[in-house]
Scaffold this motif. Sequence first.
Motif, PDB file in Angstrom:
ATOM      1  N   MET A   1       0.824  -1.209   0.000  1.00 47.47           N
ATOM      2  CA  MET A   1       0.000   0.000   0.000  1.00 47.47           C
ATOM      3  C   MET A   1       0.862   1.265   0.000  1.00 47.47           C
ATOM      4  N   MET A   2       1.910   1.258   0.802  1.00 44.42           N
ATOM      5  CA  MET A   2       2.764   2.448   0.887  1.00 44.42           C
ATOM      6  C   MET A   2       3.536   2.698  -0.409  1.00 44.42           C
ATOM      7  N   ILE A   3       3.769   1.636  -1.196  1.00 44.94           N
ATOM      8  CA  ILE A   3       4.485   1.794  -2.457  1.00 44.94           C
ATOM      9  C   ILE A   3       3.674   2.644  -3.424  1.00 44.94           C
ATOM     10  N   PHE A   4       2.375   2.492  -3.414  1.00 42.18           N
ATOM     11  CA  PHE A   4       1.519   3.179  -4.365  1.00 42.18           C
ATOM     12  C   PHE A   4       0.964   4.506  -3.855  1.00 42.18           C
TER      13      PHE A   4
END
Length: 51
Positions: A1-4
Motif C-alpha cells: 500500500m505504501m508503495i503506491f
Amino acid sequence: MMIFAFPALVFTISLSGLVLALLFQGWPDALSALAAGSSLFALGFLFMKQR
C-alpha cells in the motif's frame, strides 16, 4: 500500500490540475498548470534524491 501512495497522490494532483485547467480561466488556470506539472517536479525531485 505504501508503495503506491506517492504515485497515487501525484496522479490525483495532476488529474485535478488538468480538469481545473479546462474549467476555469484566470489565476486558477495558473494554479492548475502547476498542479498538472507536479509530476515533472516529483520526477525531478526523485532524480536529485538519488544522486
